[in-house]
Each structure stands twice: as structure tokens, then as C-alpha cells.
Write a protein that holds these residues in place. Structure first.
Motif, PDB file in Angstrom:
ATOM      1  N   ALA A  70      25.423-134.902  51.500  1.00  0.00           N
ATOM      2  CA  ALA A  70      26.295-134.302  50.561  1.00  0.00           C
ATOM      3  C   ALA A  70      27.588-135.266  50.243  1.00  0.00           C
ATOM      4  CB  ALA A  70      26.485-132.887  50.705  1.00  0.00           C
ATOM      5  N   GLY A  71      27.958-135.672  51.277  1.00  0.00           N
ATOM      6  CA  GLY A  71      29.250-136.465  51.297  1.00  0.00           C
ATOM      7  C   GLY A  71      29.007-137.779  50.712  1.00  0.00           C
ATOM      8  N   ALA A  72      27.850-138.455  51.112  1.00  0.00           N
ATOM      9  CA  ALA A  72      27.604-139.705  50.942  1.00  0.00           C
ATOM     10  C   ALA A  72      27.096-139.692  49.141  1.00  0.00           C
ATOM     11  CB  ALA A  72      26.226-140.448  51.522  1.00  0.00           C
ATOM     12  N   PHE A  73      26.415-138.673  48.888  1.00  0.00           N
ATOM     13  CA  PHE A  73      25.885-138.648  47.281  1.00  0.00           C
ATOM     14  C   PHE A  73      27.230-138.318  46.345  1.00  0.00           C
ATOM     15  CE2 PHE A  73      21.512-137.092  48.030  1.00  0.00           C
ATOM     16  CZ  PHE A  73      21.038-138.085  47.161  1.00  0.00           C
ATOM     17  N   SER A  74      28.251-137.755  47.062  1.00  0.00           N
ATOM     18  CA  SER A  74      29.571-137.253  46.374  1.00  0.00           C
ATOM     19  C   SER A  74      30.602-138.688  46.170  1.00  0.00           C
ATOM     20  CB  SER A  74      30.328-136.266  46.682  1.00  0.00           C
ATOM     21  OG  SER A  74      31.616-136.176  46.321  1.00  0.00           O
ATOM     22  N   SER A  75      30.764-139.317  47.290  1.00  0.00           N
ATOM     23  CA  SER A  75      31.640-140.421  47.408  1.00  0.00           C
ATOM     24  C   SER A  75      30.685-141.817  46.912  1.00  0.00           C
ATOM     25  CB  SER A  75      32.498-140.251  48.728  1.00  0.00           C
ATOM     26  OG  SER A  75      31.504-140.524  49.734  1.00  0.00           O
ATOM     27  N   GLU A  76      29.743-142.005  47.307  1.00  0.00           N
ATOM     28  CA  GLU A  76      29.109-143.297  47.204  1.00  0.00           C
ATOM     29  C   GLU A  76      28.035-143.369  46.236  1.00  0.00           C
ATOM     30  OE1 GLU A  76      28.171-143.729  51.490  1.00  0.00           O
ATOM     31  OE2 GLU A  76      30.191-142.703  51.859  1.00  0.00           O
ATOM     32  N   ILE A  77      27.532-142.438  46.046  1.00  0.00           N
ATOM     33  CA  ILE A  77      26.582-142.537  44.720  1.00  0.00           C
ATOM     34  C   ILE A  77      27.275-141.758  43.493  1.00  0.00           C
ATOM     35  CG2 ILE A  77      24.160-141.981  44.002  1.00  0.00           C
ATOM     36  CD1 ILE A  77      23.245-142.302  46.797  1.00  0.00           C
ATOM     37  N   GLY A  78      28.263-141.147  43.674  1.00  0.00           N
ATOM     38  CA  GLY A  78      28.748-140.284  42.462  1.00  0.00           C
ATOM     39  C   GLY A  78      28.289-139.046  41.882  1.00  0.00           C
ATOM     40  N   MET A  79      27.362-138.614  42.770  1.00  0.00           N
ATOM     41  CA  MET A  79      26.524-137.436  42.195  1.00  0.00           C
ATOM     42  C   MET A  79      26.872-136.184  43.097  1.00  0.00           C
ATOM     43  SD  MET A  79      22.720-139.131  41.870  1.00  0.00           S
ATOM     44  CE  MET A  79      22.033-138.013  40.768  1.00  0.00           C
ATOM     45  N   SER A  80      26.588-134.958  42.297  1.00  0.00           N
ATOM     46  CA  SER A  80      27.192-133.867  42.826  1.00  0.00           C
ATOM     47  C   SER A  80      25.921-133.033  43.651  1.00  0.00           C
ATOM     48  CB  SER A  80      27.969-132.869  41.843  1.00  0.00           C
ATOM     49  OG  SER A  80      26.738-132.584  40.736  1.00  0.00           O
ATOM     50  N   THR A  81      26.122-132.269  44.472  1.00  0.00           N
ATOM     51  CA  THR A  81      25.308-131.270  44.967  1.00  0.00           C
ATOM     52  C   THR A  81      25.763-129.982  45.114  1.00  0.00           C
ATOM     53  OG1 THR A  81      26.020-131.831  47.476  1.00  0.00           O
ATOM     54  CG2 THR A  81      24.327-133.082  46.588  1.00  0.00           C
ATOM     55  N   SER A  82      25.057-128.876  45.559  1.00  0.00           N
ATOM     56  CA  SER A  82      25.939-127.425  45.760  1.00  0.00           C
ATOM     57  C   SER A  82      26.899-127.605  46.837  1.00  0.00           C
ATOM     58  CB  SER A  82      24.696-126.722  46.004  1.00  0.00           C
ATOM     59  OG  SER A  82      23.685-126.295  45.222  1.00  0.00           O
ATOM     60  N   LEU A  83      26.643-128.484  47.789  1.00  0.00           N
ATOM     61  CA  LEU A  83      27.534-128.496  48.827  1.00  0.00           C
ATOM     62  C   LEU A  83      28.660-129.229  48.492  1.00  0.00           C
ATOM     63  CD1 LEU A  83      27.532-127.479  51.944  1.00  0.00           C
ATOM     64  CD2 LEU A  83      26.363-129.628  52.450  1.00  0.00           C
ATOM     65  N   ARG A  84      28.687-130.206  47.527  1.00  0.00           N
ATOM     66  CA  ARG A  84      29.807-130.900  47.102  1.00  0.00           C
ATOM     67  C   ARG A  84      29.835-130.891  45.706  1.00  0.00           C
ATOM     68  NH1 ARG A  84      34.051-133.030  50.394  1.00  0.00           N
ATOM     69  NH2 ARG A  84      33.322-133.260  52.477  1.00  0.00           N
ATOM     70  N   PRO A  85      30.103-130.075  44.949  1.00  0.00           N
ATOM     71  CA  PRO A  85      29.962-129.754  43.460  1.00  0.00           C
ATOM     72  C   PRO A  85      30.810-130.573  42.570  1.00  0.00           C
ATOM     73  CG  PRO A  85      30.933-127.610  44.326  1.00  0.00           C
ATOM     74  CD  PRO A  85      30.834-128.609  45.465  1.00  0.00           C
ATOM     75  N   ASP A  86      31.973-131.054  42.996  1.00  0.00           N
ATOM     76  CA  ASP A  86      32.853-131.447  42.186  1.00  0.00           C
ATOM     77  C   ASP A  86      32.550-132.989  41.967  1.00  0.00           C
ATOM     78  OD1 ASP A  86      34.412-129.019  42.034  1.00  0.00           O
ATOM     79  OD2 ASP A  86      35.401-129.513  43.923  1.00  0.00           O
ATOM     80  N   GLN A  87      33.176-133.628  40.742  1.00  0.00           N
ATOM     81  CA  GLN A  87      33.117-135.043  40.425  1.00  0.00           C
ATOM     82  C   GLN A  87      33.922-135.694  41.208  1.00  0.00           C
ATOM     83  OE1 GLN A  87      30.585-136.658  38.692  1.00  0.00           O
ATOM     84  NE2 GLN A  87      29.498-134.615  38.449  1.00  0.00           N
ATOM     85  N   ILE A  88      34.209-137.034  41.299  1.00  0.00           N
ATOM     86  CA  ILE A  88      35.121-137.479  42.260  1.00  0.00           C
ATOM     87  C   ILE A  88      36.090-138.196  41.533  1.00  0.00           C
ATOM     88  CG2 ILE A  88      33.475-138.000  44.302  1.00  0.00           C
ATOM     89  CD1 ILE A  88      33.042-140.955  43.199  1.00  0.00           C
ATOM     90  N   CYS A  89      36.159-138.260  40.032  1.00  0.00           N
ATOM     91  CA  CYS A  89      36.978-138.912  39.516  1.00  0.00           C
ATOM     92  C   CYS A  89      38.272-138.420  39.605  1.00  0.00           C
ATOM     93  CB  CYS A  89      36.683-138.710  37.660  1.00  0.00           C
ATOM     94  SG  CYS A  89      35.042-139.277  37.553  1.00  0.00           S
ATOM     95  N   THR A  90      39.617-139.246  39.669  1.00  0.00           N
ATOM     96  CA  THR A  90      40.805-138.685  39.678  1.00  0.00           C
ATOM     97  C   THR A  90      41.508-138.593  38.503  1.00  0.00           C
ATOM     98  OG1 THR A  90      41.683-141.123  39.982  1.00  0.00           O
ATOM     99  CG2 THR A  90      41.082-140.048  42.091  1.00  0.00           C
ATOM    100  N   SER A  91      42.620-138.196  38.473  1.00  0.00           N
ATOM    101  CA  SER A  91      43.242-137.570  37.133  1.00  0.00           C
ATOM    102  C   SER A  91      43.515-138.926  36.288  1.00  0.00           C
ATOM    103  CB  SER A  91      44.329-136.949  37.305  1.00  0.00           C
ATOM    104  OG  SER A  91      45.609-137.681  38.184  1.00  0.00           O
ATOM    105  N   VAL A  92      43.801-140.184  36.856  1.00  0.00           N
ATOM    106  CA  VAL A  92      44.014-141.234  35.993  1.00  0.00           C
ATOM    107  C   VAL A  92      42.905-141.922  35.591  1.00  0.00           C
ATOM    108  CG1 VAL A  92      46.169-141.639  37.302  1.00  0.00           C
ATOM    109  CG2 VAL A  92      44.077-142.810  38.091  1.00  0.00           C
ATOM    110  N   GLN A  93      41.559-141.814  35.876  1.00  0.00           N
ATOM    111  CA  GLN A  93      40.406-142.165  35.567  1.00  0.00           C
ATOM    112  C   GLN A  93      39.672-141.421  34.533  1.00  0.00           C
ATOM    113  OE1 GLN A  93      38.514-142.189  39.521  1.00  0.00           O
ATOM    114  NE2 GLN A  93      39.331-143.920  40.131  1.00  0.00           N
ATOM    115  N   THR A  94      40.388-141.653  33.266  1.00  0.00           N
ATOM    116  CA  THR A  94      39.915-140.790  32.060  1.00  0.00           C
ATOM    117  C   THR A  94      38.527-141.374  31.708  1.00  0.00           C
ATOM    118  OG1 THR A  94      41.050-142.614  30.751  1.00  0.00           O
ATOM    119  CG2 THR A  94      42.275-140.634  31.435  1.00  0.00           C
ATOM    120  N   ALA A  95      38.198-142.297  31.787  1.00  0.00           N
ATOM    121  CA  ALA A  95      36.915-142.562  31.214  1.00  0.00           C
ATOM    122  C   ALA A  95      35.784-142.087  32.195  1.00  0.00           C
ATOM    123  CB  ALA A  95      36.573-143.912  31.107  1.00  0.00           C
TER     124      ALA A  95
END
Length: 424
Positions: free
Chosen positions: A229-254
Motif C-alpha cells: 500500500a505504501g508503494a502504491f501510494s508514494s511511488e505509483i500514486g494510487m490509493s488503496t483502502s489501507l492508504r486512501p489519500d492522494q499524495i499531492c501537497t498543497s502547492v501542487q495544484t494541478a
């Protein structure tokens, strides 16, 4: 059956029944298939990014093996990830994130989103000599961040380059009883041998409590599900039930405005197939066990003190839901503990209870097949070592005595010890 081909790390466990073998190959398909940008007609496979390091699990863990640093100037990072942290931990003692770039650097992005940047790696040569006078050279990597799209990194940013570890055998490591792992924990070095291994305590998002870490370069993941789940989130940019949030920070508006592939983007069913696949991967069989040089190398391995951290044998506990992992004797050559490896390998980045100079004992099983499987022999957390000998020579801290024992061996004895490691 012994397999010494480029698929040596990708075999199903021999004791799987017919139904589980079928599940193994379903998981294998998802592990190897690339994910695509949303929205797409293949709805079960969309949601890549918006920021990412790789498009599939196999891109980093090629043939279920080890990653490497870039081999040429200008090559983008894929199977080497730069992880960030702040000096002050985040929630549940997890490493804090860079306010602009999050938990790690993503060198790729979908259309309409700027990739975060890249890294230039140069090397400083360190000269040394074996006890018999033969010289050697180690490469100390130095990192320069370039093309940063969202401003400067935080002034107190701490970063750690980490190559993708091999994927096989992780189910067996999950199945080792915690009490067995803790047998060799010795935080105060009460026996005076200079070895003071300790467990890492990490956050379990399902149980909502701290548990012992088993996977990752600093034992920062409790199990395969969390690591995946950590790899999907931080390295592929995809959410799972275990890591449901997107990784975009507040300055990454696009990035924040980009379409997603649903919530979660990896369905629970597909996610479980990928976890099951990794739990079912077999450990490659040892080779050349009866060769005289290998037997001599095994004795030298013990005499040098290597087994103090690279523990030879474990037995897994009862696993009613995963019977193929129950009561298995395994030889991973790791103790699943953290050790201070000295300033030469320190990254300065704390990870739960692991300090900047503490690393897990890397498993040695299958290491002799790495060249065949992955086409390279790079080792250590950032791939700086070009072979096993260099990896040993980088050891310091608690491993200084064992490193010196190796360095002062005769050339023929060094070759025998390396032959033993190659046989694993």
C-alpha cells in the motif's frame, strides 16, 4: 526443483495447492501489468499518478528482484527512490513529509502535471587495502537535486536513497513468531559482543497500534500489505483502502485537480491478489552446497562473526489461513533487527525507532542469482556497492569487527567466503 534462470525469484512456493497456484498467477499478472492514467476504459487498472516513480510493481522489482541506481548520466530514477523526512516525526512517530514534495521525490507525472524533479548522482572514490596489500576502491554516492518544479526542498529536509529490495520470501519473514525475532535483540549489548540489535516499532494502520517492523530497509513496514500500500501510494500514486489519500501537497495544484481512478483506485480484491502473490513467492534453492570452497567459506563466515547479524535459520509459526507458510524452516541470513552500521552508511533520516545510522540486516538468500535475474550486482540500501565484497567493506559500527575480519583474510579465503555467500 532448482531454477537458476532469470525467473529464479518468480517461482510459486512448491507446497501450494492447485487453487492457490491459480491465485498466484492472477496476482503475478497484476504485479507485472502497468497501470494507466484515469479515466480509461480499463477501469480496474486506471488511476496512475498524478505523480509517480513507476507504472507497475515489476518496474522496480523486475522479475521480483532488486532495483539499482541509474547507470548513466541523465537516466531518471525508477527502482531507486529518494525518501524525504523532517527532523520532527509526524503522526504515530512516522517520518514527517517535506511540505512541498511529500514523502519522496516523484520524477514522473501524467499530462498537465509537472514532475517533481530528478537527482544527479556523482561518486567520490574511497581507496583502501586488504590485509594482504591488494587495493580496492569504494564509491561514495553524492546527490544533487535538479529541475525541482515546486520550489526548494525544506531547509531541514532529510533524505534517504533506497533501491527496491527483492520480493521473494517475504511471506516467510511475515510468518516468523515475534518472540523468535526478539531472541537476539540486545539493546544494551549485555553479552559484550559489540552487537546490539533492536526491533523497530512501526504503525499498523489496520490494528491502529505500534507493532514490530519486519520489512523495508529500516524495518519500517509491519507486513506485505503495508509495504504494498505504501508503494502504491508514494511511488505509483494510487490509493488503496489501507492508504486512501492522494499524495499531492498543497502547492501542487494541478496534481490536486487531476482526475482519479475512483476511491480507492486499487480495489480491495486486486490489492489482495497482489499481496497473496508476494506471500506465495518461493525462495530460490541454494546451489553448490557440497563444493569444498563453499564449505570452507561457510566456516569463515561463522569465524568472522557474520552470523551474529545474518542469522542462518528460523522456523515459522502456525499459519492456519496460510498453511504453505506454517512450520517452515528457512535460511534467510537476517535477524530482522536494526543495527548501527556506522557513519559511512548513515543517511541521517530517522524512520520510526530507527536512527539515521541504523539499518535492518539485509537477507542474503538468493543473492548469488541477482546477476542472472536482474543483470546487475548492486547492493546495499542505495546500490552503492558494486558487488558483495564492496558491500562487506562498507560495513561499520556494530559490523566493524566482522568487516575487518573479512578485510584481513587472505585472497583465497576471501574468495571462499564470497563463494559461500554466492551459494545462498
Amino acid at each position: 526443483m532448482q531454477n537458476a534462470t532469470h525467473k529464479a525469484y518468480a517461482q510459486p512456493a512448491a507446497n501450494l495447492d492447485v487453487q492457490r497456484r491459480a491465485k498466484f498467477f492472477i496476482g503475478n499478472a497484476f504485479f507485472n501489468s502497468p497501470w494507466v492514467v484515469a479515466p480509461a476504459s480499463a477501469g480496474a487498472r486506471d488511476g496512475l499518478g498524478p505523480l509517480f516513480n513507476a507504472r507497475s510493481c515489476d518496474a522496480c522489482h523486475n522479475n521480483d528482484g532488486r532495483g539499482r541506481p541509474p547507470e548513466r548520466d541523465g537516466e531518471r530514477l525508477v527502482s531507486l527512490v529518494i525518501q524525504f523526512a523532517t527532523p520532527v516525526p509526524g503522526d504515530n512517530n512516522e517520518p514527517g513529509s517535506d511540505p512541498r514534495y511529500g514523502g519522496n521525490l516523484n520524477p514522473f507525472a501524467i499530462g498537465g502535471v509537472d514532475a517533481e524533479g530528478t537527482v544527479r548522482i556523482t561518486h567520490r572514490e574511497i581507496q583502501g587495502q586488504f590485509g594482504d596489500g591488494e587495493s580496492y576502491t569504494l564509491l561514495a554516492p553524492e546527490y544533487t537535486f535538479e529541475e525541482l518544479a515546486y520550489g526548494e526542498l525544506a531547509h531541514d529536509n532529510q533524505f534517504s536513497p533506497r533501491v527496491a529490495p527483492s520480493a521473494f520470501g517475504m511471506g516467510l519473514l511475515e510468518a516468523i513468531p515475534e518472540s523468535t525475532i526478539l531472541e537476539r535483540a540486545d539493546l544494551e549489548d549485555s553479552n559484550g559482543d559489540g552487537i546490539s540489535g533492536k526491533p523497530n516499532r512501526v504503525w499498523d494502520h489496520r490494528l491502529k497500534k505500534l507493532v514490530i517492523g519486519r520489512l523495508g530497509w529500516k524495518l519500517n513496514q509491519p507486513d506485505i500489505a503495508h509495504q504494498t500500500a505504501g508503494a502504491f501510494s508514494s511511488e505509483i500514486g494510487m490509493s488503496t483502502s489501507l492508504r486512501p489519500d492522494q499524495i499531492c501537497t498543497s502547492v501542487q495544484t494541478a496534481c490536486l485537480a487531476a482526475p482519479t481512478g475512483g476511491s480507492p483506485e486499487i480495489s480491495d480484491e486486486i490489492f489482495q491478489h497482489i499481496v497473496d502473490y508476494q506471500q506465495m513467492l518461493a525462495v530460490p534453492a541454494r546451489r553448490h552446497l557440497d563444493a569444498p570452497e563453499v564449505k570452507r567459506g561457510a566456516r569463515l563466515f561463522l569465524d568472522a562473526g557474520c552470523e551474529s547479524c545474518h542469522r542462518a535459520a528460523f522456523t515459522t509459526g502456525d499459519q492456519p489461513e496460510r498453511p504453505w507458510l506454517s512450520r517452515q524452516t528457512l535460511h534467510p541470513f537476517t535477524d530482522l533487527l536494526l543495527h548501527d552500521m556506522g557513519p559511512g552508511l548513515a543517511d541521517g533520516r530517522a524512520d520510526f525507532d530507527a536512527s539515521g545510522s541504523e539499518w535492518r540486516t539485509a537477507p542474503l538468500w538468493g543473492i548469488g542469482l541477482q546477476k542472472i535475474v536482474n543483470g546487475h550486482t548492486r547492493l546495499l540500501h542505495d546500490g552503492r556497492a558494486r558487488d558483495v565484497s564492496e558491500a562487506i567493506l562498507w560495513h561499520g559500527g556494530e559490523a566493524e569487527k566482522a568487516k575487518e575480519a573479512y578485510r584481513t583474510l587472505s585472497k583465497s579465503d576471501r574468495a571462499a567466503l564470497l563463494a559461500f555467500i554466492d551459494s545462498l
